[in-house]
Design a protein around this motif. Structure first.
Motif, short mmCIF file in Angstrom:
data_model
loop_
_atom_site.label_atom_id
_atom_site.label_comp_id
_atom_site.label_asym_id
_atom_site.label_seq_id
_atom_site.Cartn_x
_atom_site.Cartn_y
_atom_site.Cartn_z
N ARG A 53 101.96 36.40 29.60
CA ARG A 53 101.48 37.51 30.42
C ARG A 53 100.66 38.70 29.84
O ARG A 53 100.63 38.64 28.65
CB ARG A 53 102.75 38.50 30.69
CG ARG A 53 103.76 37.59 31.54
CD ARG A 53 105.10 38.30 31.81
NE ARG A 53 105.88 37.92 32.86
CZ ARG A 53 106.01 38.50 34.06
NH1 ARG A 53 105.21 39.52 34.36
NH2 ARG A 53 106.39 37.86 35.24
N PRO A 54 99.94 39.33 30.64
CA PRO A 54 99.18 40.50 30.00
C PRO A 54 99.89 41.75 29.48
O PRO A 54 101.13 41.78 30.09
CB PRO A 54 98.30 40.81 31.44
CG PRO A 54 98.92 40.24 32.54
CD PRO A 54 99.83 39.23 32.15
N TRP A 161 94.68 45.78 28.77
CA TRP A 161 95.62 44.83 28.91
C TRP A 161 95.08 43.75 28.31
O TRP A 161 93.90 43.23 28.41
CB TRP A 161 96.13 44.63 30.35
CG TRP A 161 96.71 45.80 30.96
CD1 TRP A 161 95.98 46.72 31.53
CD2 TRP A 161 98.19 45.71 31.15
NE1 TRP A 161 97.00 47.59 32.14
CE2 TRP A 161 98.36 47.22 31.98
CE3 TRP A 161 99.08 45.06 30.91
CZ2 TRP A 161 99.60 47.57 32.32
CZ3 TRP A 161 100.44 45.30 31.42
CH2 TRP A 161 100.58 46.72 32.17
N CYS A 163 96.03 39.32 27.50
CA CYS A 163 96.71 38.18 27.47
C CYS A 163 96.38 37.48 26.14
O CYS A 163 95.27 37.00 25.66
CB CYS A 163 96.44 37.26 28.60
SG CYS A 163 97.73 36.04 29.04
N ILE A 176 92.93 38.57 34.94
CA ILE A 176 93.83 39.35 34.72
C ILE A 176 93.83 40.37 36.07
O ILE A 176 92.76 41.03 36.16
CB ILE A 176 93.78 40.41 33.68
CG1 ILE A 176 94.09 39.26 32.38
CG2 ILE A 176 95.35 40.99 33.74
CD1 ILE A 176 94.28 40.27 31.07
N ILE A 178 94.99 43.05 37.39
CA ILE A 178 95.88 44.33 36.83
C ILE A 178 96.56 44.85 38.05
O ILE A 178 97.55 45.56 37.98
CB ILE A 178 95.29 44.98 35.68
CG1 ILE A 178 96.58 45.49 34.84
CG2 ILE A 178 94.56 46.31 36.35
CD1 ILE A 178 97.06 44.14 34.06
N ALA A 181 99.27 43.24 39.26
CA ALA A 181 100.13 43.20 38.10
C ALA A 181 100.81 44.39 37.89
O ALA A 181 102.08 44.38 37.65
CB ALA A 181 99.45 42.66 36.81
#
Ligand code: FES
Ligand SMILES: [Fe+2]
Length: 387
Positions: A53-54, A161, A163, A176, A178, A181
């Motif tokens: 996961r990030p 962030w 990964c 990603i 975000i 997320a």
């Protein structure tokens, strides 16, 4: 945080104060002790959470300038994060493509050149291998195939962030999302204007307890009047908090006693952020604390395959550059209060809990309805593993 949200949360605090209540979960929750002592469980957490996961690895203000870099091994791989000549933040595995040494150590700033300290292979800020000493000895080697290995990285709303698992070789098109997320938290973080903060100092701590227990420490005020009766109990209310989940993330609002002064002010002037500590868990392992006048970011990682060992990176951010001794004294006192409470009161308790797990006194811990954030965090970890 939007003013309307601050007003709504402040109203909720006043309601709880009048009723003697706190935000609650719908039911009590039993969390198995096995989740804290099982090597198999930790192996899945490391793969699915820390590599899969990030992770929030840094604040933009830590890498404000071109050439600034930080390194971190916490996620279980050596990571290098740097701001390139074009202003873009990129992350790489901190592994030289010659024979694998780290190309950078610690943190700092350079001229967008990472020279491996072993034999001097050199990479630019975009990870390209730009110099190989005695290159005729490497005839036949395609230099372009020996760039640093990129990691997916995104910078947004003052947060960086990364990964820890490579996605491919095209460093500028990495997957990603975000906004998705962050599950609605993005605009709230944007409102804190994190870019305006300044990194003051960092601490690294090691504790003999499971990484999740460290996070649990921050998630309920049911212990304030007991464990912290001589430290922060006079500042915050005992057993009173507001809880909200944002997808896997969460926010716990701990009002300060000074919030009572807002009763005499019109709602248009209500400043909840100043009169509370806002504790966010940016899933899976960052505890982000907005303290009204400063920020504390706790990034928490298991140490290798040890179920009972954790490394914690605490970064402390302040609203203005610290340029004189009285400002330094002020922030040092702040930092001491925070680390004193957490390191002298919370963490020894957590280490005792970890030790007690092995006694087989109980098969599970029990979270009261008044500890909703704990249940959300632990359920989210479990769900992320069984997906
Ligand atoms: S390992 Fe980096 S130059 Fe040899
Ligand atoms: Fe505590």
């Amino acid at each position: 945080m939007k003013h309307q949200t601050q007003v709504e949360l402040t109203r909720a605090v006043f309601h709880h104060l009048a009723q003697g209540t706190t935000d609650v979960a719908s039911e009590i929750y039993r969390n198995p002790v096995a989740h804290y002592i099982s090597a198999e469980r930790l192996a899945r957490e490391r793969t699915d959470l820390f590599l899969g996961r990030p992770l929030m690895m840094a604040m933009s203000c830590q890498l404000r300038e071109v050439g600034a870099y930080i390194t971190c091994d916490g996620a279980g791989v050596p990571m290098l994060i740097t701001r390139g000549q074009d202003g873009v933040v990129r992350a790489f595995l901190n592994v030289c493509r010659h024979r694998g040494a780290r190309v950078a150590n610690g943190c700092g700033r350079n001229e967008n050149r990472f020279q491996c300290p072993y034999h001097g292979w050199t990479y630019d800020g975009a990870g390209h291998l730009v110099a190989v000493p005695d290159k005729r000895s490497f005839e036949g080697m395609d230099r372009a195939e020996h760039n640093l290995v990129p990691l997916p990285a995104v910078e947004q709303n003052g947060l960086i962030w990364v990964c820890a698992t490579p996605a491919g070789t095209d460093v500028d098109s990495l997957p990603i999302d975000i906004d998705k997320a962050l599950a609605g938290l993005g605009s709230e973080f944007q409102s804190f204007n994190l870019d305006a903060f300044h990194h003051y100092t960092s601490r690294q701590l090691r504790q003999k307890m499971n990484w999740k227990l460290v996070i649990d420490t921050f998630l309920e005020p049911y212990h304030f009047g007991v464990l912290h009766q001589d430290s922060i109990a006079p500042i915050f209310f005992h057993n009173l908090c507001l809880f909200q989940a944002f997808g896997p993330h969460l926010r716990v609002t701990y009002p300060r006693r000074t919030i009572e002064t807002l009763r005499d002010r019109p709602e248009t002037e209500w400043d909840l952020v100043y009169h509370s500590a806002l504790v966010y868990v940016l899933f899976p392992n960052t505890v982000f604390v907005v303290q009204g006048d400063h920020l504390e970011v706790w990034r928490i990682f298991p140490v290798e395959d040890k179920v009972d060992e954790t490394v914690i990176f605490l970064d402390f951010f302040v609203p203005e550059p610290v340029t004189n001794q009285s400002a330094r004294d002020h922030w040092d006192r702040n930092l001491e209060l925070v680390t004193g409470v957490v390191c002298d009161e919370d963490f020894p308790t957590g280490e005792a809990i970890q030790f007690g797990f092995l006694s087989r006194a109980q098969s599970h811990m029990i979270y009261g309805r008044n500890e909703p954030a704990l249940a959300h965090f632990e359920k989210t970890v479990t769900a992320a593993l069984t997906r």
